[in-house]
Design a protein around this motif. Structure first.
Motif, PDB file in Angstrom:
ATOM      1  N   VAL A  85      33.343  28.189  39.980  1.00  0.00           N
ATOM      2  CA  VAL A  85      34.193  27.260  40.717  1.00  0.00           C
ATOM      3  C   VAL A  85      33.933  27.444  42.209  1.00  0.00           C
ATOM      4  O   VAL A  85      33.563  28.538  42.648  1.00  0.00           O
ATOM      5  N   GLN A  86      34.140  26.393  42.966  1.00  0.00           N
ATOM      6  CA  GLN A  86      33.986  26.495  44.421  1.00  0.00           C
ATOM      7  C   GLN A  86      35.228  27.127  45.047  1.00  0.00           C
ATOM      8  O   GLN A  86      36.338  27.050  44.484  1.00  0.00           O
ATOM      9  N   MET A 129      44.807  30.655  38.248  1.00  0.00           N
ATOM     10  CA  MET A 129      44.244  31.124  39.514  1.00  0.00           C
ATOM     11  C   MET A 129      43.997  29.922  40.418  1.00  0.00           C
ATOM     12  O   MET A 129      43.190  29.048  40.089  1.00  0.00           O
ATOM     13  N   ASN A 130      44.704  29.869  41.512  1.00  0.00           N
ATOM     14  CA  ASN A 130      44.572  28.790  42.491  1.00  0.00           C
ATOM     15  C   ASN A 130      44.036  29.329  43.817  1.00  0.00           C
ATOM     16  O   ASN A 130      44.062  30.542  44.054  1.00  0.00           O
ATOM     17  N   SER A 131      43.566  28.431  44.645  1.00  0.00           N
ATOM     18  CA  SER A 131      43.051  28.809  45.972  1.00  0.00           C
ATOM     19  C   SER A 131      42.062  29.966  45.871  1.00  0.00           C
ATOM     20  O   SER A 131      42.142  30.949  46.614  1.00  0.00           O
ATOM     21  N   LEU A 132      41.144  29.838  44.956  1.00  0.00           N
ATOM     22  CA  LEU A 132      40.208  30.929  44.688  1.00  0.00           C
ATOM     23  C   LEU A 132      39.303  31.196  45.886  1.00  0.00           C
ATOM     24  O   LEU A 132      38.921  30.267  46.627  1.00  0.00           O
ATOM     25  N   LYS A 133      38.980  32.459  46.046  1.00  0.00           N
ATOM     26  CA  LYS A 133      38.128  32.918  47.134  1.00  0.00           C
ATOM     27  C   LYS A 133      36.891  33.591  46.562  1.00  0.00           C
ATOM     28  O   LYS A 133      36.939  34.113  45.438  1.00  0.00           O
ATOM     29  N   PRO A 134      35.799  33.647  47.320  1.00  0.00           N
ATOM     30  CA  PRO A 134      34.608  34.351  46.815  1.00  0.00           C
ATOM     31  C   PRO A 134      34.899  35.798  46.406  1.00  0.00           C
ATOM     32  O   PRO A 134      34.288  36.300  45.455  1.00  0.00           O
ATOM     33  N   THR A 165      33.232  33.280  38.693  1.00  0.00           N
ATOM     34  CA  THR A 165      32.403  33.282  39.895  1.00  0.00           C
ATOM     35  C   THR A 165      32.910  32.204  40.843  1.00  0.00           C
ATOM     36  O   THR A 165      33.024  31.044  40.457  1.00  0.00           O
ATOM     37  N   VAL A 166      33.199  32.596  42.074  1.00  0.00           N
ATOM     38  CA  VAL A 166      33.697  31.668  43.086  1.00  0.00           C
ATOM     39  C   VAL A 166      32.639  31.551  44.167  1.00  0.00           C
ATOM     40  O   VAL A 166      32.314  32.532  44.840  1.00  0.00           O
ATOM     41  N   SER A 167      32.122  30.362  44.323  1.00  0.00           N
ATOM     42  CA  SER A 167      31.069  30.145  45.325  1.00  0.00           C
ATOM     43  C   SER A 167      31.685  29.702  46.651  1.00  0.00           C
ATOM     44  O   SER A 167      32.695  29.010  46.679  1.00  0.00           O
ATOM     45  N   SER A 168      31.033  30.087  47.739  1.00  0.00           N
ATOM     46  CA  SER A 168      31.552  29.746  49.074  1.00  0.00           C
ATOM     47  C   SER A 168      31.010  28.427  49.563  1.00  0.00           C
ATOM     48  O   SER A 168      30.111  27.851  48.979  1.00  0.00           O
TER      49      SER A 168
END
Length: 124
Positions: free
Chosen positions: A12-13, A83-88, A121-124
């Protein structure tokens, strides 16, 4: 014995959302407190969130407070992590765990059964 099967991981971004699910089988689900933990590459496994047997009490790591929500549906034998407002820096393998106790805990050593851990995985 309790078997835990997680689902819902993925890519996710940053700023996006994911919901993890953890389905339990084998014993009376409402007898167990449930927790979520995560482990990033090269780091130790850390506490994320937990709930007591009914879902009336929840606990969060400071790093996720206000962004993540743990909940459970005892009728479906399932615990969730929204999970909201995900960060890298949230990128990790996420594990659900069951504790043979009605009360939730933030301590890894207090949990008796573990799921297999989906990758988030959270992409920036």
């Amino acid at each position: 014995q309790v078997q835990l099967v997680e689902s819902g991981g993925g890519l996710v971004q940053a700023g996006g959302s994911l919901r993890l699910s953890c389905a339990a089988s084998g014993r009376t689900f409402s007898n167990y407190a449930m927790g979520w933990f995560r482990q990033a590459p090269g780091k130790e496994r850390e506490f994320v969130a937990a709930t007591n047997w009914s879902g009336s009490r929840t606990y969060y790591a400071d790093s996720v407070k206000g962004r993540f929500t743990v909940s459970r549906d005892n009728a479906k034998n399932t615990v969730y992590l929204q999970m909201n407002s995900l960060k890298p820096e949230d990128t990790a393998v996420y594990y659900c765990a069951a504790r043979a106790n009605a009360l939730g805990s933030m301590s890894i050593s207090q949990y008796d059964y573990w799921g297999q851990g989906p990758q988030v995985t959270v992409s920036s």
